[in-house]
Design an enzyme around this catalytic site. Sequence first.
Site, short mmCIF file in Angstrom:
data_model
loop_
_atom_site.label_atom_id
_atom_site.label_comp_id
_atom_site.label_asym_id
_atom_site.label_seq_id
_atom_site.Cartn_x
_atom_site.Cartn_y
_atom_site.Cartn_z
N ASP A 49 1.00 -1.22 0.02
CA ASP A 49 -0.10 0.14 0.05
C ASP A 49 0.94 1.22 -0.10
O ASP A 49 1.98 1.22 0.35
CB ASP A 49 -1.08 0.09 1.31
CG ASP A 49 -2.25 0.75 1.02
OD1 ASP A 49 -3.39 0.14 1.13
OD2 ASP A 49 -2.00 1.94 1.00
N ILE A 83 1.83 1.08 -6.67
CA ILE A 83 2.11 0.21 -7.78
C ILE A 83 1.93 0.75 -9.14
O ILE A 83 1.91 -0.08 -10.09
CB ILE A 83 0.37 -0.65 -7.65
CG1 ILE A 83 -0.70 0.28 -7.80
CG2 ILE A 83 0.50 -1.79 -6.53
CD1 ILE A 83 -2.06 -0.42 -8.28
N ASN A 95 -5.87 -5.33 -5.85
CA ASN A 95 -7.09 -4.73 -5.10
C ASN A 95 -6.85 -2.87 -5.21
O ASN A 95 -7.93 -2.45 -4.99
CB ASN A 95 -7.16 -5.14 -3.66
CG ASN A 95 -8.28 -4.27 -2.87
OD1 ASN A 95 -9.37 -4.48 -3.00
ND2 ASN A 95 -7.53 -3.55 -2.02
N TYR A 115 -13.60 5.80 -14.07
CA TYR A 115 -13.62 4.69 -13.25
C TYR A 115 -14.10 3.53 -13.74
O TYR A 115 -13.48 2.39 -13.89
CB TYR A 115 -14.35 4.84 -12.10
CG TYR A 115 -14.42 3.81 -10.96
CD1 TYR A 115 -13.20 3.42 -10.14
CD2 TYR A 115 -15.36 3.00 -10.82
CE1 TYR A 115 -13.24 2.66 -8.97
CE2 TYR A 115 -15.43 2.11 -9.80
CZ TYR A 115 -14.45 1.76 -9.02
OH TYR A 115 -14.40 0.80 -7.93
N LYS A 156 -12.24 -0.12 -14.87
CA LYS A 156 -12.51 -1.31 -14.68
C LYS A 156 -12.90 -2.24 -15.79
O LYS A 156 -12.90 -3.30 -15.64
CB LYS A 156 -13.67 -1.24 -13.46
CG LYS A 156 -13.32 -0.49 -12.22
CD LYS A 156 -12.22 -1.19 -11.37
CE LYS A 156 -11.72 -0.65 -10.04
NZ LYS A 156 -10.73 -1.46 -9.38
N1 LIG Z 1 -15.88 0.12 -1.76
C1 LIG Z 1 -16.81 -0.20 -2.91
O1 LIG Z 1 -18.03 -0.24 -2.92
C2 LIG Z 1 -16.17 -0.91 -4.08
C3 LIG Z 1 -17.13 -1.27 -5.07
C4 LIG Z 1 -16.36 -1.96 -6.26
C5 LIG Z 1 -15.05 -2.11 -6.42
N2 LIG Z 1 -14.15 -1.73 -5.22
C6 LIG Z 1 -12.89 -1.69 -5.57
O2 LIG Z 1 -12.30 -2.37 -4.58
C7 LIG Z 1 -10.94 -2.06 -4.37
C8 LIG Z 1 -10.45 -1.61 -2.94
O3 LIG Z 1 -11.74 -0.66 -2.53
P1 LIG Z 1 -11.87 0.08 -1.28
O4 LIG Z 1 -13.18 0.49 -1.10
O5 LIG Z 1 -11.28 -0.90 -0.16
O6 LIG Z 1 -10.80 1.31 -1.04
P2 LIG Z 1 -9.99 2.26 0.01
O7 LIG Z 1 -10.05 3.48 -0.45
O8 LIG Z 1 -10.88 1.80 1.26
O9 LIG Z 1 -8.69 1.42 0.26
C9 LIG Z 1 -8.01 1.34 -1.03
C10 LIG Z 1 -6.48 1.03 -0.82
O10 LIG Z 1 -5.47 1.39 -1.85
C11 LIG Z 1 -4.69 1.92 -1.55
N3 LIG Z 1 -3.97 2.66 -2.75
C12 LIG Z 1 -4.61 3.32 -3.58
N4 LIG Z 1 -3.75 3.91 -4.49
C13 LIG Z 1 -2.68 2.84 -4.50
C14 LIG Z 1 -1.35 2.92 -5.19
N5 LIG Z 1 -1.29 3.54 -6.42
N6 LIG Z 1 -0.42 2.04 -4.97
C15 LIG Z 1 -0.66 1.30 -3.77
N7 LIG Z 1 -1.72 1.41 -2.97
C16 LIG Z 1 -2.68 2.20 -3.20
C17 LIG Z 1 -4.94 3.08 -0.49
O11 LIG Z 1 -4.00 3.76 0.14
C18 LIG Z 1 -5.83 2.39 0.19
O12 LIG Z 1 -5.33 2.12 1.34
C19 LIG Z 1 -10.71 -0.73 -5.30
O13 LIG Z 1 -10.05 -1.58 -6.42
C20 LIG Z 1 -12.05 -0.38 -5.57
O14 LIG Z 1 -12.07 0.15 -6.91
C21 LIG Z 1 -14.55 -0.93 -4.19
#
Ligand SMILES: NC(=O)c1ccc[n+]([C@@H]2O[C@H](COP(=O)([O-])OP(=O)(O)OC[C@H]3O[C@@H](n4cnc5c(N)ncnc54)[C@H](O)[C@@H]3O)[C@@H](O)[C@H]2O)c1
Length: 245
Positions: free
Chosen positions: A35, A59, A85, A149, A153
């Site tokens: 992260d 990443i 993720n 977004y 995806k």
């Molecule tokens: N929460 C939702 O409703 C939802 C729905 C569909 C998809 N998603 C997907 O699930 C995944 C996780 O979502 P979440 O809700 O837990 O997000 P979040 O914002 O709670 O956590 C995301 C984490 O990714 C880290 N991050 C961001 N950019 C980064 C990078 N360039 N390098 C390394 N780390 C990085 C952030 O620091 C954070 O800790 C994402 O890909 C998101 O698009 C989430």
Amino acid sequence: MNNKPIAIVTGAAKGIGKAICTRLVTDDYHVAAVDMDPEGGELLSELGQTNLEYHLMNICEEQKVKELFAALMERHGRIDAVINNAGIIRDNMIWNMSVDDFDAVINVNLKGTWLMCREAAIVMKAQKSGRIVNIASRAWLGNRGQSNYSASKAGVVALTRVLALELGKYNVSVNAVAPGLIDTPLTQMLDKEVLQQLINAQPSRSMGSPEDVANTVAFLAASQTRFITGQTIYVDGGKSIGANM
Ligand SMILES: NC(=O)c1ccc[n+]([C@@H]2O[C@H](COP(=O)([O-])OP(=O)(O)OC[C@H]3O[C@@H](n4cnc5c(N)ncnc54)[C@H](O)[C@@H]3O)[C@@H](O)[C@H]2O)c1
């Protein structure tokens, strides 16, 4: 060297990523948690020092991604599962969206995932085994205000399908999980009224939990499911069905 299966999880510090780390540690993996949050190591400390190592990195940086895989291969000799993720949102209607917000989302969600997949493919092709699970989103089907977004995806879904074709004969499966509305710091940023409208539009009338996603990731990462590849599994309370909305 480690006798446990080795998994990399990106975006590991919070939300869905943290739940995936928790689940994989419980399933007796050794987890390399990645992260860019400097407090990530602290946030994950409850998972213990022996089963989890924290890598503070972005990443999107090609060299850092290469160094991560090289370091893990040197330390552990193999990588069994890579869970991509990490992701971000920068929502707006297209007429109000800046190029910076388009680039930022494509860069993390698609290019960052691609960089991780490329290194995973090189390692797993050579070791003739492995699982890649990419976190997409139900939004790849289309969401107002998410032209950046949803496109990123949709790219992740296409990337997953291509890699399943390219890596199949090397005993490497590649699948995507498409979450719907999940209760994480990302969705907690949404306006309360907007969030309630989104919940009302769910067949389940509820949000999913990060653990709902982690359970599906653990299933796809397990060796028993090796014949499932190139698929996108929805974890969205039925929203992707689309009827009566
Ligand atoms: N929460 C939702 O409703 C939802 C729905 C569909 C998809 N998603 C997907 O699930 C995944 C996780 O979502 P979440 O809700 O837990 O997000 P979040 O914002 O709670 O956590 C995301 C984490 O990714 C880290 N991050 C961001 N950019 C980064 C990078 N360039 N390098 C390394 N780390 C990085 C952030 O620091 C954070 O800790 C994402 O890909 C998101 O698009 C989430």
